[in-house]
Design a protein around this motif. Structure first.
Motif, mmCIF file in Angstrom:
data_model
loop_
_atom_site.group_PDB
_atom_site.id
_atom_site.type_symbol
_atom_site.label_atom_id
_atom_site.label_comp_id
_atom_site.label_asym_id
_atom_site.label_seq_id
_atom_site.Cartn_x
_atom_site.Cartn_y
_atom_site.Cartn_z
ATOM 1 N N LYS A 241 0.693 -1.386 -0.133
ATOM 2 C CA LYS A 241 -0.051 -0.234 0.021
ATOM 3 C C LYS A 241 0.674 1.216 -0.202
ATOM 4 C CE LYS A 241 -3.355 0.013 3.043
ATOM 5 N NZ LYS A 241 -4.322 0.050 3.857
ATOM 6 N N ILE A 242 1.985 0.579 0.845
ATOM 7 C CA ILE A 242 2.959 2.420 1.044
ATOM 8 C C ILE A 242 3.206 2.277 -0.225
ATOM 9 C CG2 ILE A 242 4.733 3.444 1.450
ATOM 10 C CD1 ILE A 242 4.194 1.682 4.319
ATOM 11 N N ILE A 244 2.209 1.754 -3.405
ATOM 12 C CA ILE A 244 2.102 2.053 -4.441
ATOM 13 C C ILE A 244 1.240 3.645 -4.320
ATOM 14 C CG2 ILE A 244 -1.299 1.676 -5.456
ATOM 15 C CD1 ILE A 244 -0.784 -1.037 -4.951
ATOM 16 N N GLY A 245 0.521 3.943 -3.497
ATOM 17 C CA GLY A 245 0.045 5.327 -2.741
ATOM 18 C C GLY A 245 0.803 6.676 -2.573
ATOM 19 N N SER A 246 2.687 5.943 -2.376
ATOM 20 C CA SER A 246 3.559 6.685 -2.625
ATOM 21 C C SER A 246 3.830 6.643 -3.973
ATOM 22 C CB SER A 246 5.320 6.618 -2.106
ATOM 23 O OG SER A 246 5.494 5.181 -2.448
ATOM 24 N N GLY A 247 3.132 5.991 -5.131
ATOM 25 C CA GLY A 247 3.423 6.319 -6.372
ATOM 26 C C GLY A 247 2.594 7.875 -6.839
ATOM 27 N N GLY A 248 1.589 8.054 -5.788
ATOM 28 C CA GLY A 248 0.686 9.669 -6.513
ATOM 29 C C GLY A 248 -0.333 9.270 -7.567
ATOM 30 N N PHE A 249 0.070 10.717 -8.095
ATOM 31 C CA PHE A 249 -1.433 10.752 -9.395
ATOM 32 C C PHE A 249 -0.218 10.191 -11.026
ATOM 33 C CE2 PHE A 249 -2.950 13.030 -13.206
ATOM 34 C CZ PHE A 249 -4.314 12.306 -12.969
ATOM 35 N N LYS A 252 6.469 8.326 -9.781
ATOM 36 C CA LYS A 252 7.987 7.965 -9.459
ATOM 37 C C LYS A 252 8.926 7.653 -10.460
ATOM 38 C CE LYS A 252 7.819 6.650 -4.925
ATOM 39 N NZ LYS A 252 7.675 5.834 -3.750
ATOM 40 N N THR A 258 11.239 3.593 -5.511
ATOM 41 C CA THR A 258 11.956 3.044 -4.090
ATOM 42 C C THR A 258 11.233 2.392 -3.535
ATOM 43 O OG1 THR A 258 9.856 4.600 -2.800
ATOM 44 C CG2 THR A 258 12.430 5.615 -3.270
ATOM 45 N N GLN A 259 10.411 1.726 -3.799
ATOM 46 C CA GLN A 259 10.133 0.826 -3.247
ATOM 47 C C GLN A 259 10.545 -0.198 -3.291
ATOM 48 O OE1 GLN A 259 9.098 1.804 0.962
ATOM 49 N NE2 GLN A 259 7.326 0.347 0.011
ATOM 50 N N SER A 278 2.357 0.231 -10.460
ATOM 51 C CA SER A 278 1.988 1.863 -10.010
ATOM 52 C C SER A 278 2.958 2.483 -9.309
ATOM 53 C CB SER A 278 0.489 1.224 -8.931
ATOM 54 O OG SER A 278 0.431 0.212 -8.802
ATOM 55 N N GLU A 279 3.369 1.755 -8.994
ATOM 56 C CA GLU A 279 4.367 2.913 -8.221
ATOM 57 C C GLU A 279 5.334 3.652 -9.341
ATOM 58 O OE1 GLU A 279 7.880 1.101 -5.489
ATOM 59 O OE2 GLU A 279 8.176 2.517 -4.737
ATOM 60 N N GLY A 282 1.884 5.663 -11.246
ATOM 61 C CA GLY A 282 1.208 6.264 -10.652
ATOM 62 C C GLY A 282 -0.200 5.884 -11.116
ATOM 63 N N LEU B 39 -5.889 5.763 -2.772
ATOM 64 C CA LEU B 39 -4.041 5.231 -2.188
ATOM 65 C C LEU B 39 -3.348 6.615 -2.968
ATOM 66 C CD1 LEU B 39 -3.646 1.200 -2.588
ATOM 67 C CD2 LEU B 39 -3.370 2.891 -0.379
ATOM 68 N N GLN B 40 -3.745 6.824 -4.149
ATOM 69 C CA GLN B 40 -2.499 7.581 -5.234
ATOM 70 C C GLN B 40 -2.931 9.045 -5.093
ATOM 71 O OE1 GLN B 40 -2.401 4.353 -8.398
ATOM 72 N NE2 GLN B 40 -0.411 4.860 -7.473
ATOM 73 N N ILE B 41 -4.023 9.812 -4.259
ATOM 74 C CA ILE B 41 -4.689 10.721 -4.936
ATOM 75 C C ILE B 41 -4.666 11.781 -3.472
ATOM 76 C CG2 ILE B 41 -6.025 12.571 -5.890
ATOM 77 C CD1 ILE B 41 -6.069 10.665 -8.123
ATOM 78 N N SER B 44 -2.140 9.631 -0.859
ATOM 79 C CA SER B 44 -0.924 9.636 -1.562
ATOM 80 C C SER B 44 0.057 10.991 -0.604
ATOM 81 C CB SER B 44 -0.254 10.487 -3.121
ATOM 82 O OG SER B 44 0.544 10.403 -3.201
ATOM 83 N N TYR B 47 1.216 7.946 2.374
ATOM 84 C CA TYR B 47 1.843 7.219 1.721
ATOM 85 C C TYR B 47 3.059 7.507 0.942
ATOM 86 C CZ TYR B 47 -2.264 4.164 2.575
ATOM 87 O OH TYR B 47 -2.925 3.249 2.896
ATOM 88 N N GLN B 48 3.613 8.864 0.752
ATOM 89 C CA GLN B 48 5.103 9.401 0.591
ATOM 90 C C GLN B 48 6.133 9.856 1.275
ATOM 91 O OE1 GLN B 48 4.237 12.554 -2.364
ATOM 92 N NE2 GLN B 48 3.622 11.704 -3.552
#
Lengths: 385, 610
Positions: A241-242, A244-249, A252, A258-259, A278-279, A282, B39-41, B44, B47-48
């Motif tokens: 989840k971290i 995917i989530g840190s990938g953002g819109f 990266k 990085t994950q 998806s990391e 995005g 998760l991603q928006i 985000s 999580y970042q």
């Protein structure tokens, strides 16, 4: 007389050409696009190297494509005859896994040795669809909802589910359930049965829970509350989840996850490949991939709708259900919507058996599409042969 | 109702339900997208943060490579401290500028800069890349102080390989180098900056034992790659130490002795245990030059230099054994019963056979076995080998260890050729012609051997046991080698001939007799021709000269040391090769290394069956 003879000689050639023309080429393009996404993700996971995964993934795809064409262009009547024997053989193999199978990661799934090992449960997905479709091809339409007529297909679906649960392989069992149940529904079985089954499951569920292995119970519990054990079984889902989530819109960037690159993810080249993708790409990348899958699924539904006969119609729809179940369970799993059950993402995850079965399954969809106009009469085939 | 209507109804029902399922699938995919959006928006940034927290970089730590000792515990190869500069491209703002900044403190070659830039493009930016190494203490401290200012740059202390008595030991010990592309693909660990693998010699042959296990240190780093704190470490496991059977001092002496010659090699074995005491080959090279801070031009010079210094002649040089092979022919004659040691044969200076006249180097007149070995009469052995036949000669040769690779832990050994009828048919598809047997009797023709094989054969004749050569010393002595199934009387006759060669009047190597009182050496000279009917006229000057060979063992009464020496294109065996062996053997006998117990390292690897 002479003209007839000549026509008879030329027919197969013309037929093959027609068959090739009637293949759904945009559909193949979609599949290839999805596979290429897989290749790129595998290249990135290996730290920017074709070895060890990406190059082999391509080779397997090409092999799978050959199989797809063979299946798609083969005679559909042949498969009608082969459906039951095939199902029985695969069922026996599935049973053999329990006796002689190779254990790997706490579950017996593999048959064979070393390079030549394979998972019969993968082949079962195809055999099951063919067998159920074959049954409804034979069954007189007026009897579809008769109680005794519902029993045989339930047996066909139930046996592999029990065998899969015994391996134990929750993901595959769920997949058999979705595919089988969906087929019964599409075949026209009355709503009453489904409502009854739903009620039944709710009654039985507590008993199943008691029978589950500890690690499966643990997985489900940590799914409900990942913080329960952030270093143990909840760790994977949390890290996923971290990632995917840190990938953002927008992600990266390719090969910059990085994950994934720093080895926080488990089995990142197989079950968690979606996470890596998806990391790095995005929400946009993930959405594109999901839309590609959805297009494939809608194409399959469209092709099934156009079939005149029961068998091809159910085969195409069944394979579609199978693909859907794979994608949905996998993505739901890595995004933390479902417990970790260990199913690959079709065409993207690294793995030989899953790639080849998926391509064969899609070959059957195209076979149905090629035979969309052919009328297979009910009387052509007996109850068993 | 008619069944047809049922069919139609079912088809409509299918269509309705298929559309329903299609809609459900679309809906569930929507659910997935909604989840991804969450998760991603929506979440985000949270999580970042977690991901940044997560940037624990795990640095693999290259293990120290095992040391290599000689039989008395003198260092042959060991790891020395090495200060290095490393860069993690992903953390640099501008890699080229960073490299320029580094080169203001430490000179960085343009080729190194190119290499770093290439590596940064080719692999993931999170793999650390080595910029330069071998820094002085001053440079190291200066850079360590400045490193926090330069994003992505770090210094570390690693090790590099140092070889002592490098030139004489070069071929035995080999050298190390950066892992090749193929090795990296096989084992990602090789990407650890500065990780080195064996490229030749024992370093290559026993690389898995010497290599050790890498460790890792995990650091928590901030978004700029600066270490916040060290989290944990698994220590690397040092590679196993190896003790060679080589005596470094004697090796150095032997190397010095053959240095003046153009191309030569010498092998000395402990004839009882098979331990290789000396294995020297000239020309040689300095493994230090090719293992650490390698200069490409220098490397080319070494690798393609005149007479190929990288080649270990002792196991890769193939030479016709010439007259040294006569001891094998003699033993084969006795074993098969075709000659009687008292039988006299007449040497008129040549031997007619099948329309060809095989020459002897001298007119010996009437000779019997002992004289034939002592004076190296060709005619006697032409007749002997004709009676023995090629297949029986080959069988005896193989029992003596010729024509086979001896597994001593070094790769790339040559097998040599011990011809027989089967070999000829497989190799050329022709049957064996009797005329070819004759020249094989004096170690010419198809016969070819390496110096190591000749030394093994000598040891086996001297002790009568199936001695196996070995290069790695083991803490406990292995069982004594099995007796060869030769008649001891026959071996004694051959040995008496070899004693005559060195110690009796008229022997071909009397001038090389030992000068140590009461100790005698036995031997056999060989002078093998390189010019054949095929290449006549092509080989000019040095290349056309004969090879000089000498095999020997000592002391005569209780054989302990067996030697073989080949001087390429050195002329006659008695003139060029025998004195070398005499000198080296004298030094060995004076020191008697076999009497001293082998060194036992504290962290010694147990090489399997070597």
């Amino acid at each position: 007389m002479k003209a007839l003879f000549a026509e008879g000689l030329e027919r197969p050639q013309v037929k093959l050409k027609q068959k090739l023309l009637s293949l759904n080429w945009p559909f193949l393009l979609l599949i290839t696009a999805i596979t290429l996404i897989g290749v790129a993700a595998l290249y990135s996971v290996a730290g920017g190297s074709l070895e060890p995964w990406a190059s082999r993934h391509v080779v397997r795809y090409c092999l799978g494509l050959a199989l797809l064409f063979i299946v798609a262009l083969s005679d559909i009547r042949w498969w009608l005859r082969a459906a039951y024997p095939l199902y029985i053989i695969v069922l026996l193999m599935l049973a053999a896994v329990l006796l002689f199978g190779v254990e790997s990661g706490g579950a017996k799934r593999w048959l064979g040795y070393g390079e030549f090992s394979f998972q019969p449960s993968e082949m079962m997905k195809i055999a099951l669809v063919l067998a159920v479709a074959r049954y409804y091809q034979w069954l007189p339409p007026s009897q579809v909802s008769w109680p005794y007529a519902v029993f045989p297909p339930l047996l066909m679906i139930g046996l592999p589910i029990l065998l899969a649960l015994d391996q134990p392989d929750l993901g595959t069992a769920a997949l058999f359930g979705i595919v089988g149940g969906g087929l019964l529904f599409l075949a026209g079985v009355s709503w009453i049965y489904f409502i009854a089954a739903f009620v039944g499951v709710i009654v039985v569920l507590p008993h199943v829970w008691a029978r589950l292995h500890d690690y499966q119970q643990e997985r489900i519990l940590t799914f409900i509350d990942p913080e329960r054990d952030p270093t143990g079984s909840g760790y994977h889902i949390l890290q996923s989840k971290i990632a995917i989530g840190s990938g953002g819109f927008a992600g990266k960037g390719f090969m910059q996850g990085t994950q994934a690159q720093l080895n926080f993810l488990p089995e990142k080249h197989t079950d968690f490949i979606f996470t890596v993708f998806s990391e790095e790409t995005g929400f946009i990348g993930a959405a594109v991939l999901l839309v590609l899958y959805l297009l494939v699924l809608l194409f399959i539904t469209y092709m099934a709708l156009r079939c005149r006969s029961t068998f091809p119609r159910l085969v195409a729809a069944g394979m579609g259900l199978c693909l859907f179940a794979y994608v949905f369970i996998n993505v739901a799993m890595v995004t933390g919507l479902m417990p970790v059950v260990g199913l690959p993402l079709p065409l993207v995850s690294y793995g030989g058996t899953s790639m080849l079965t998926m391509m064969v399954g899609l070959g059957f969809v195209l076979n149905a599409h090629v035979n969309r106009e052919s009328r297979i009469r009910r009387e052509e085939f007996g109850p068993f042969w | 109702m008619r069944p047809r209507d049922y069919g139609l109804r079912l088809r409509h029902r299918f269509s309705r339900r298929a559309v329903l399922i299609g809609a459900a699938q679309t809906g569930l995919f929507g659910l997935l997208l909604w989840r991804l959006r969450r998760l991603q928006i929506v979440d985000s940034s949270e999580y970042q943060l977690l991901s940044d927290d997560n940037r624990i970089t795990a640095h693999l730590v290259a293990p120290a490579r095992g040391s290599i000792y000689d039989r008395l515990g003198r260092i042959v190869a060991e790891d020395r401290e090495n200060f290095r500069v490393i860069v993690v491209p992903a953390y640099c703002d501008d890699l080229a500028a960073t490299l320029d900044a580094i080169s203001e403190i430490v000179p960085v070659a343009a080729s190194d800069k190119d290499r770093v830039m290439r590596a940064a493009r080719r692999q993931s930016g999170y793999f650390p890349v080595l910029v330069t190494e071998g820094l002085t203490w001053r440079q190291f401290t200066l850079l360590s102080v400045l490193a926090p200012e330069l994003k992505g740059v770090s210094t570390d202390r690693a090790t590099h390989r140092r070889y002592s008595r490098a030139r004489s030991m070069a071929h035995v010990v080999g050298y190390v180098g950066m892992a090749a592309k193929a090795e990296i693909d096989e084992h990602p660990l090789m990407r650890v900056p500065g990780f080195r693998t064996g490229k030749a010699g024992i370093e290559k042959g026993l690389d898995p034992e010497l290599r050790g296990q890498p460790g890792s240190i995990s650091y928590e780093v901030d978004a700029h790659g600066r270490v916040v704190r060290q989290l944990g470490a698994t220590s690397s496991v040092r590679g196993k130490d190896l003790v060679l059977t080589i005596d470094q001092e004697l090796q150095e002496i032997a190397h010095k002795r053959i240095e003046g010659l153009r191309v030569a090699s010498i092998v000395v074995l402990d004839a009882v245990t098979g331990a290789i005491l000396v294995m020297a080959s000239f020309p040689s090279f300095d493994p230090n030059e090719v293992s650490f801070k390698v200069d490409l031009e220098r490397w080319k010079q070494v690798a393609r230099g005149e007479d190929y210094p990288l080649e270990n002649r002792a196991l890769r040089g193939l030479y016709p054994p010439g007259s040294t092979f006569k001891v094998v022919t003699a033993l084969a004659g006795l074993e098969t019963g075709v000659i009687n040691p008292q039988e006299r044969m007449n040497c008129p200076g040549g031997y007619p056979f099948g329309g060809h006249y095989f020459r002897c180097w001298k007119r010996h007149g009437s000779v019997y076995l002992h004289e034939a070995i002592k004076q190296s009469c060709d005619v006697y052995f032409y007749e002997t080998v004709k009676r023995v036949g090629i297949d029986r000669l080959a069988a005896v040769s193989r029992k003596l260890g010729l024509g086979q690779v001896h597994d001593i832990g070094l790769a790339g050994q040559k097998q040599g050729i011990i011809p027989d009828t089967v070999w000829k048919r497989r190799r050329f598809g022709h049957p064996w012609y009797p005329g070819e047997t004759i020249s094989c009797g004096i170690g010419q023709g198809y016969v070819s051997t390496t110096p190591l094989q000749l030394a093994v054969a000598t040891a086996r004749i001297a002790t009568g046991r199936a001695v196996r050569p070995r290069l790695i010393a083991t803490p406990e002595a292995g069982p004594e080698a099995a007796l060869l199934d030769f008649d001891p009387l026959h071996l004694e006759l051959v040995r008496a001939g070899m004693v005559g060669v060195v110690n009796e009047k008229g022997g071909t190597a009397v001038r090389s007799a030992l000068t140590i009182p009461d100790v005698q050496m036995a031997g056999k000279t060989g002078t093998s021709q390189v010019i054949s009917a095929k290449n006549r006229g092509f080989l000019k000057g040095w290349y056309g000269e004969t090879h000089a060979l000498f095999i020997a063992y000592a002391p005569v009464g209780a054989p302990r040391y067996a030697a073989a020496c080949v001087v390429e294109h050195g002329g006659g065996g008695s003139r060029a090769a025998a004195p070398v062996v005499r000198d080296v053997m004298t030094e060995i006998l004076l020191r008697d290394p076999a009497a001293r117990p082998a060194f036992i390292a504290s962290n010694q690897g147990a090489p399997a069956d070597r």
